[in-house]
Design an enzyme around this catalytic site. Structure first.
Site, PDB file in Angstrom:
ATOM      1  N   GLY A  12     -48.280  -3.077  12.380  1.00 32.07           N
ATOM      2  CA  GLY A  12     -49.450  -3.232  13.249  1.00 32.07           C
ATOM      3  C   GLY A  12     -49.757  -4.706  13.468  1.00 32.07           C
ATOM      4  O   GLY A  12     -49.544  -5.523  12.577  1.00 32.07           O
ATOM      5  N   GLY A  76     -39.593   3.917  14.605  1.00 30.54           N
ATOM      6  CA  GLY A  76     -38.189   3.755  14.988  1.00 30.54           C
ATOM      7  C   GLY A  76     -37.285   3.603  13.783  1.00 30.54           C
ATOM      8  O   GLY A  76     -37.657   3.903  12.659  1.00 30.54           O
ATOM      9  N   ASP A 140     -55.651  -5.037   6.271  1.00 34.32           N
ATOM     10  CA  ASP A 140     -56.116  -4.232   5.135  1.00 34.32           C
ATOM     11  C   ASP A 140     -56.152  -4.996   3.807  1.00 34.32           C
ATOM     12  O   ASP A 140     -56.749  -4.508   2.843  1.00 34.32           O
ATOM     13  CB  ASP A 140     -55.209  -3.000   4.962  1.00 34.32           C
ATOM     14  CG  ASP A 140     -55.333  -2.019   6.116  1.00 34.32           C
ATOM     15  OD1 ASP A 140     -56.299  -2.141   6.886  1.00 34.32           O
ATOM     16  OD2 ASP A 140     -54.461  -1.139   6.243  1.00 34.32           O
ATOM     17  N   GLY A 183     -58.614   0.807   7.028  1.00 27.71           N
ATOM     18  CA  GLY A 183     -58.439   0.739   5.573  1.00 27.71           C
ATOM     19  C   GLY A 183     -57.964   2.097   5.114  1.00 27.71           C
ATOM     20  O   GLY A 183     -58.759   2.996   4.855  1.00 27.71           O
ATOM     21  N   GLU A 235     -61.596   4.257   6.929  1.00 27.76           N
ATOM     22  CA  GLU A 235     -60.961   5.453   7.513  1.00 27.76           C
ATOM     23  C   GLU A 235     -60.305   6.340   6.455  1.00 27.76           C
ATOM     24  O   GLU A 235     -60.173   7.552   6.640  1.00 27.76           O
ATOM     25  CB  GLU A 235     -59.930   5.052   8.570  1.00 27.76           C
ATOM     26  CG  GLU A 235     -58.798   4.222   7.974  1.00 27.76           C
ATOM     27  CD  GLU A 235     -57.739   3.779   8.958  1.00 27.76           C
ATOM     28  OE1 GLU A 235     -57.765   4.177  10.127  1.00 27.76           O
ATOM     29  OE2 GLU A 235     -56.873   2.994   8.521  1.00 27.76           O
ATOM     30  N   GLN A 286     -61.092  -4.532  15.615  1.00 30.74           N
ATOM     31  CA  GLN A 286     -60.946  -5.358  14.416  1.00 30.74           C
ATOM     32  C   GLN A 286     -59.520  -5.907  14.261  1.00 30.74           C
ATOM     33  O   GLN A 286     -59.253  -6.706  13.371  1.00 30.74           O
ATOM     34  CB  GLN A 286     -61.368  -4.590  13.163  1.00 30.74           C
ATOM     35  CG  GLN A 286     -60.474  -3.446  12.774  1.00 30.74           C
ATOM     36  CD  GLN A 286     -61.187  -2.344  12.013  1.00 30.74           C
ATOM     37  OE1 GLN A 286     -61.534  -2.512  10.864  1.00 30.74           O
ATOM     38  NE2 GLN A 286     -61.391  -1.201  12.657  1.00 30.74           N
TER      39      GLN A 286
HETATM   40  O1  F6P Z   1     -52.163  -1.128   8.386  1.00 32.30           O
HETATM   41  C1  F6P Z   1     -53.121  -1.639   9.222  1.00 32.30           C
HETATM   42  C2  F6P Z   1     -53.829  -0.558   9.962  1.00 32.30           C
HETATM   43  O2  F6P Z   1     -54.782  -1.257  10.670  1.00 32.30           O
HETATM   44  C3  F6P Z   1     -54.432   0.570   9.125  1.00 32.30           C
HETATM   45  O3  F6P Z   1     -55.655   0.239   8.526  1.00 32.30           O
HETATM   46  C4  F6P Z   1     -54.552   1.675  10.133  1.00 32.30           C
HETATM   47  O4  F6P Z   1     -54.528   2.940   9.530  1.00 32.30           O
HETATM   48  C5  F6P Z   1     -53.333   1.469  10.969  1.00 32.30           C
HETATM   49  O5  F6P Z   1     -53.004   0.105  10.902  1.00 32.30           O
HETATM   50  C6  F6P Z   1     -53.493   1.915  12.389  1.00 32.30           C
HETATM   51  O6  F6P Z   1     -52.285   1.776  13.032  1.00 32.30           O
HETATM   52  P1  F6P Z   1     -52.038   2.192  14.563  1.00 32.30           P
HETATM   53  O7  F6P Z   1     -52.683   1.142  15.394  1.00 32.30           O
HETATM   54  O8  F6P Z   1     -50.565   2.165  14.696  1.00 32.30           O
HETATM   55  O9  F6P Z   1     -52.640   3.524  14.775  1.00 32.30           O
END
Ligand code: F6P
Length: 360
Positions: A12, A76, A140, A183, A235, A286
């Site tokens: 991410g 992937g 995180d 998180g 979350e 965020q």
């Molecule tokens: O690992 C960082 C994070 O921001 C997590 O807190 C969250 O669950 C995830 O990425 C969300 O990822 P995506 O944007 O791929 O849904």
């Protein structure tokens, strides 16, 4: 000897990726080395190569630009995680193709900027003989081996600002306002922002919560004449003896997409207290935008130190913030187990001392 180094961003995105790219490319140029960016995560190393030269002129404005100019991927062939501690070994032929890709590009080293998933891959590359250095990224802050990952401070600043804004509207309407932040397994964002923004209830993945405790806190505040309450929920937070709340079906080779706990908590508090409750999901706000001052400095130090490690041939290491200085640790010590919030740690004790409820 002149070197050519590759830079790749994985997982991410988060504020500060471009700041690290800039720092690596500038520090490399200072030594007369060449830096190239790999597009779209590790896949860009494979044929047909997808690369971007990072000449001095192209680094303009990267210091504070959010996202990553190289693009990123968290799915992937190179996806390394399906859950907490559930690593995936990459097939040997994929690692061999990566090595050939690097040789074809004339790369002497690879700087991999990523979180637990991307750095788990970097570790497998290191074991395979690919010269790689890791840079710890994730909002995180859940990577071991470093006190802070970059991106975390920026995410906390965003969540704190959201709490400040929610406070004034909650107070005006005598409402309970619930803020859901990211998180997954670690509640660092919720905890730091909760303390910085004065949340009354802080719900973390590490501390299972009970609605009785949350509602008790809200009633206590009512009794004290405070007719509004701020709740921050990670979350990955869960009611005692229940599962994660997810927002989409599980994709192959990926972690479940979380989200929705804020709405669940909102409905339950409303039902139990009869108060008006509203839910706000901070979501990808965020993860976007410019890095904070702290993150800009951290990213600059991380990038410069990554190049020093390449110069001294210390591959398989991840740069790390060690408090008094920037150092490094073996990547293997940083991945595969997450740095989670200690339920009796300093900041949780501080939150409780200041009157916040952890919902337990
Ligand atoms: O690992 C960082 C994070 O921001 C997590 O807190 C969250 O669950 C995830 O990425 C969300 O990822 P995506 O944007 O791929 O849904």
């Amino acid at each position: 000897m002149s070197k050519k180094i590759g830079i790749v961003t994985g997982g991410g995105d988060c504020p500060g990726l471009n700041t690290v790219i800039r720092a690596v490319a500038k520090s490399a140029a200072k030594r007369g080395w060449e830096a190239i960016g790999i597009y779209g995560g590790y896949e860009g190393l494979l044929e047909p190569h997808r690369i971007k030269t990072l000449h001095y002129k192209e680094l303009d404005g990267l210091l504070f630009r959010g996202g990553t100019i190289l693009g990123t991927a968290n799915r992937g062939r190179f996806s390394a995680k399906t859950g907490h501690g559930e690593g995936r070994r990459l097939p040997k032929d994929l690692l061999a193709d990566t090595q050939h890709g690097m040789e074809a590009l004339g790369l002497h080293a690879l700087v991999s900027i990523g979180g637990d998933g991307s750095l788990s891959i970097a570790q497998q590359m290191h074991e395979f003989g690919i010269p790689v250095i890791g840079v710890p990224k994730t909002i995180d802050n859940d990577l071991e081996g470093t006190l802070f990952t970059f991106g975390f401070d920026s995410a906390v600043a965003c969540a704190t600002d959201a709490l400040d804004r929610l406070r004034t509207t909650a107070e005006s309407h005598n409402r309970v306002l619930v803020l859901e932040v990211m998180g997954r397994y670690a509640g660092w964002i919720a905890l730091y922002a909760g303390v910085a923004g004065g949340a009354d209830v802080i719900l973390l993945p590490e501390v299972p919560f009970q609605y009785d405790s949350i509602c008790k806190k809200i009633r206590e505040r009512e009794d004290q004449g405070k007719h509004f309450t701020l709740v921050i929920v990670a979350e990955g937070a869960r009611e005692k003896d229940t599962e994660f709340v997810t927002s989409a079906g599980q994709e192959k080779n990926r972690e479940a997409r979380l989200g929705g706990i804020g709405a669940v908590v909102t409905a339950e508090i409303e039902k139990r207290t009869g108060k008006e409750v509203r839910n706000c999901v901070l979501g990808h706000l965020q993860r976007g935008g410019s890095p904070t001052t702290f993150d800009r400095v951290l990213c600059s130090m991380f990038g410069a130190h990554a190049v020093e490690l390449i110069a001294s041939g210390e591959f398989g290491r991840m740069v790390a913030f060690q408090g008094a200085s920037i150092g490094s640790v073996p990547i293997s010590e940083a991945v595969g187990r997450l740095k989670t919030v200690l339920p009796d740690g300093n900041l949780i004790r501080t939150a409780r001392a200041l009157g916040a409820s952890l919902g337990d």
